[in-house]
Design a protein around this motif. Structure first.
Motif, PDB file in Angstrom:
ATOM      1  N   THR A 141       0.828  -1.210   0.000  1.00 43.82           N
ATOM      2  CA  THR A 141       0.000   0.000   0.000  1.00 43.82           C
ATOM      3  C   THR A 141       0.857   1.253   0.000  1.00 43.82           C
ATOM      4  N   THR A 142       1.884   1.276   0.845  1.00 48.83           N
ATOM      5  CA  THR A 142       2.727   2.466   0.977  1.00 48.83           C
ATOM      6  C   THR A 142       3.569   2.698  -0.269  1.00 48.83           C
ATOM      7  N   VAL A 143       4.165   1.632  -0.787  1.00 47.65           N
ATOM      8  CA  VAL A 143       5.002   1.783  -1.979  1.00 47.65           C
ATOM      9  C   VAL A 143       4.169   2.251  -3.162  1.00 47.65           C
ATOM     10  N   ASN A 144       2.987   1.673  -3.343  1.00 47.21           N
ATOM     11  CA  ASN A 144       2.117   2.101  -4.443  1.00 47.21           C
ATOM     12  C   ASN A 144       1.723   3.565  -4.305  1.00 47.21           C
ATOM     13  N   PHE A 145       1.451   4.000  -3.092  1.00 45.12           N
ATOM     14  CA  PHE A 145       1.097   5.400  -2.866  1.00 45.12           C
ATOM     15  C   PHE A 145       2.262   6.320  -3.223  1.00 45.12           C
ATOM     16  N   LEU A 146       3.459   5.961  -2.777  1.00 47.46           N
ATOM     17  CA  LEU A 146       4.623   6.809  -3.020  1.00 47.46           C
ATOM     18  C   LEU A 146       4.972   6.902  -4.505  1.00 47.46           C
ATOM     19  N   THR A 147       4.805   5.808  -5.223  1.00 45.16           N
ATOM     20  CA  THR A 147       5.172   5.817  -6.639  1.00 45.16           C
ATOM     21  C   THR A 147       4.047   6.366  -7.520  1.00 45.16           C
ATOM     22  N   ARG A 148       2.810   5.955  -7.279  1.00 50.80           N
ATOM     23  CA  ARG A 148       1.709   6.335  -8.162  1.00 50.80           C
ATOM     24  C   ARG A 148       1.120   7.702  -7.813  1.00 50.80           C
ATOM     25  N   ASP A 149       0.842   7.920  -6.538  1.00 48.09           N
ATOM     26  CA  ASP A 149       0.187   9.166  -6.141  1.00 48.09           C
ATOM     27  C   ASP A 149       1.173  10.320  -5.970  1.00 48.09           C
ATOM     28  N   VAL A 150       2.276  10.035  -5.271  1.00 50.63           N
ATOM     29  CA  VAL A 150       3.258  11.105  -5.046  1.00 50.63           C
ATOM     30  C   VAL A 150       4.167  11.271  -6.256  1.00 50.63           C
ATOM     31  N   GLY A 151       4.382  10.167  -6.986  1.00 49.75           N
ATOM     32  CA  GLY A 151       5.213  10.239  -8.183  1.00 49.75           C
ATOM     33  C   GLY A 151       6.700  10.111  -7.921  1.00 49.75           C
ATOM     34  N   LEU A 152       7.084   9.436  -6.853  1.00 49.60           N
ATOM     35  CA  LEU A 152       8.503   9.289  -6.530  1.00 49.60           C
ATOM     36  C   LEU A 152       9.122   8.129  -7.307  1.00 49.60           C
ATOM     37  N   ARG A 181      14.185   4.412  -7.002  1.00 50.83           N
ATOM     38  CA  ARG A 181      15.551   4.592  -6.495  1.00 50.83           C
ATOM     39  C   ARG A 181      15.586   5.659  -5.403  1.00 50.83           C
ATOM     40  N   TYR A 182      14.782   6.693  -5.566  1.00 50.23           N
ATOM     41  CA  TYR A 182      14.686   7.750  -4.560  1.00 50.23           C
ATOM     42  C   TYR A 182      14.174   7.155  -3.245  1.00 50.23           C
ATOM     43  N   ILE A 183      13.149   6.290  -3.321  1.00 47.74           N
ATOM     44  CA  ILE A 183      12.577   5.668  -2.121  1.00 47.74           C
ATOM     45  C   ILE A 183      13.588   4.730  -1.476  1.00 47.74           C
ATOM     46  N   ALA A 184      14.281   3.939  -2.308  1.00 47.35           N
ATOM     47  CA  ALA A 184      15.246   2.965  -1.781  1.00 47.35           C
ATOM     48  C   ALA A 184      16.365   3.647  -1.013  1.00 47.35           C
ATOM     49  N   GLN A 185      16.734   4.865  -1.438  1.00 52.67           N
ATOM     50  CA  GLN A 185      17.770   5.615  -0.733  1.00 52.67           C
ATOM     51  C   GLN A 185      17.234   6.208   0.573  1.00 52.67           C
ATOM     52  N   ARG A 186      15.925   6.276   0.699  1.00 53.03           N
ATOM     53  CA  ARG A 186      15.271   6.839   1.895  1.00 53.03           C
ATOM     54  C   ARG A 186      14.167   5.883   2.359  1.00 53.03           C
ATOM     55  N   PRO A 187      14.531   4.658   2.760  1.00 57.09           N
ATOM     56  CA  PRO A 187      13.523   3.627   3.059  1.00 57.09           C
ATOM     57  C   PRO A 187      12.605   3.966   4.232  1.00 57.09           C
ATOM     58  N   VAL A 188      12.975   4.949   5.032  1.00 56.64           N
ATOM     59  CA  VAL A 188      12.085   5.340   6.122  1.00 56.64           C
ATOM     60  C   VAL A 188      10.750   5.839   5.579  1.00 56.64           C
ATOM     61  N   LEU A 189      10.744   6.292   4.323  1.00 52.15           N
ATOM     62  CA  LEU A 189       9.491   6.719   3.695  1.00 52.15           C
ATOM     63  C   LEU A 189       8.461   5.595   3.708  1.00 52.15           C
TER      64      LEU A 189
END
Length: 379
Positions: free
Chosen positions: A282-293, A296-304
């Motif tokens: 749920t969180t990964v889909n939100f960050l990539t689809r809704d926020v547009g991140l 690789r950006y997320i992987a460098q900041r996994p606390v997201l």
């Protein structure tokens, strides 16, 4: 019966070198307790004499239904009072371990106290230990286990903190579990006395084979043993099977992460693998689809991925969308730097300054955080 308990309560305030002088009083109590002509109402007794709430008393009474009178319970209550345990403390102890009220004071509880005082513990320390020890306090293994753990942790206070995090260490098999796990931690350069996170004490009672496998897996990931992340990884991996860990890493790959991305995230924040697969997706889909991140950006900041989707990520993203729609924010703002802010700093920077420009903004944001459908913001 109540006047006898008051006698013990007053006796507990008299300075004595040990509890031994009080023990004949327990025998007197048991011998002089009148036989009740009516069935013993355990639940009512727990409410009236032990201070338990009705629901807790009802639950506890199921384990005490075999008692025919209050004589043994009176003796235990007097014993706890003599140790200096308050009525509220006694209520908490009884609620957590109702069967303590069935224990024999002289043959069980008094022996435990003698063993602990023999280890150098004070009555006040024993009184603090009993609520945490629960059923273990009635076990003959308590003394030997405490004798082992006290020098390991270095002080009673540190040991008490460890017990709060993991009461299981008081009943752990020293030869088959505790000592092998301590040896593994020592090989990794981890000293129990330096535990900064008492949660790590849970590793001490895990089967050693799981702890050893976790260490091997963390080494394979390339997390240095002298890194703080090694400890977090140990906590994350020692309580999950290899199959479960592999499945979660595979789940990230199914969401579009490369193996390098997965390894980067896990090395930076091993606890990402403690998340449920549903929450992770749920969180990964939100960050990539809704926020547009970018991944690789997320992987460098996994606390997201670790932040709460419902209480942090979604409310802040929704608030930023409102501000963006009014052209009040710079488009190049970094999403991570915004969600990483404390709640107070976020409000001070992105809510309060715009309340006059956008009436109802604060209430709308509060409704996002409360997971309610927000009212329309005035234009």
């Amino acid at each position: 019966m109540l006047h006898l308990r008051k006698l013990f309560l007053s006796a507990s305030h008299v300075h004595t070198p040990s509890l031994s002088p009080l023990f004949p009083l327990y025998r007197l109590l048991a011998a002089t307790a009148p036989a009740s002509p009516e069935p013993f109402a355990v639940e009512e007794y727990l409410v009236t004499n032990c201070g338990l709430s009705r629901p807790k008393a009802r639950k506890a009474s199921k384990k005490l239904a075999h008692l025919k009178s209050s004589s043994r319970i009176d003796a235990v209550l007097a014993f706890l009072a003599a140790l200096g345990i308050s009525p509220s403390g006694t209520a908490a102890i009884v609620a957590a371990d109702p069967q303590l009220l069935c224990a024999d004071v002289e043959l069980n509880l008094a022996k435990r106290v003698d063993e602990l005082t023999g280890l150098g513990l004070k009555r006040s320390q024993i009184a603090r230990l009993i609520p945490l020890a629960r059923a273990t306090f009635r076990s003959s293994s308590l003394g030997p286990n405490l004798a082992f753990w006290l020098p390991v942790f270095g002080s009673f206070e540190k040991l008490l903190g460890a017990i709060k995090a993991n009461g299981g260490i008081l009943g752990a098999d020293l030869e088959k579990v505790a000592k092998p796990n301590l040896a593994i931690l020592q090989q990794c350069g981890i000293s129990v006395k330096e535990f900064s996170d008492t949660y790590l004490t849970r590793v001490l009672t895990r089967l050693p084979e799981y702890v050893q496998n976790a260490v091997l897996y963390i080494d394979k990931l390339g997390v240095p043993r002298d890194s703080p992340m090694f400890r977090y990884a140990l906590m994350a991996f020692a309580f999950q099977s290899q199959e479960k860990i592999d499945r979660k890493m595979g789940n990230l790959e199914m969401l579009g992460w490369s193996q390098d991305d997965v390894l980067t995230a896990v090395r930076k924040m091993p606890s990402i693998l403690t998340m449920s697969e549903e929450r992770m997706q749920t969180t990964v889909n939100f960050l990539t689809r809704d926020v547009g991140l970018e991944i690789r950006y997320i992987a460098q900041r996994p606390v997201l991925v670790m932040y709460s989707y419902q209480r942090r990520l979604l409310p802040r993203h929704s608030l930023l969308n409102i501000l963006n729609s009014k052209d009040l924010l710079y488009p190049e703002l970094d999403f991570y730097s915004i969600v990483a802010l404390t709640e107070k700093k976020f409000l001070d920077k992105y809510v309060h300054p715009y309340e006059k420009s956008i009436p109802g903004l604060a209430a709308t944001y509060a409704s996002y955080c409360a997971e309610k459908v927000p009212n329309e913001v005035s234009t």
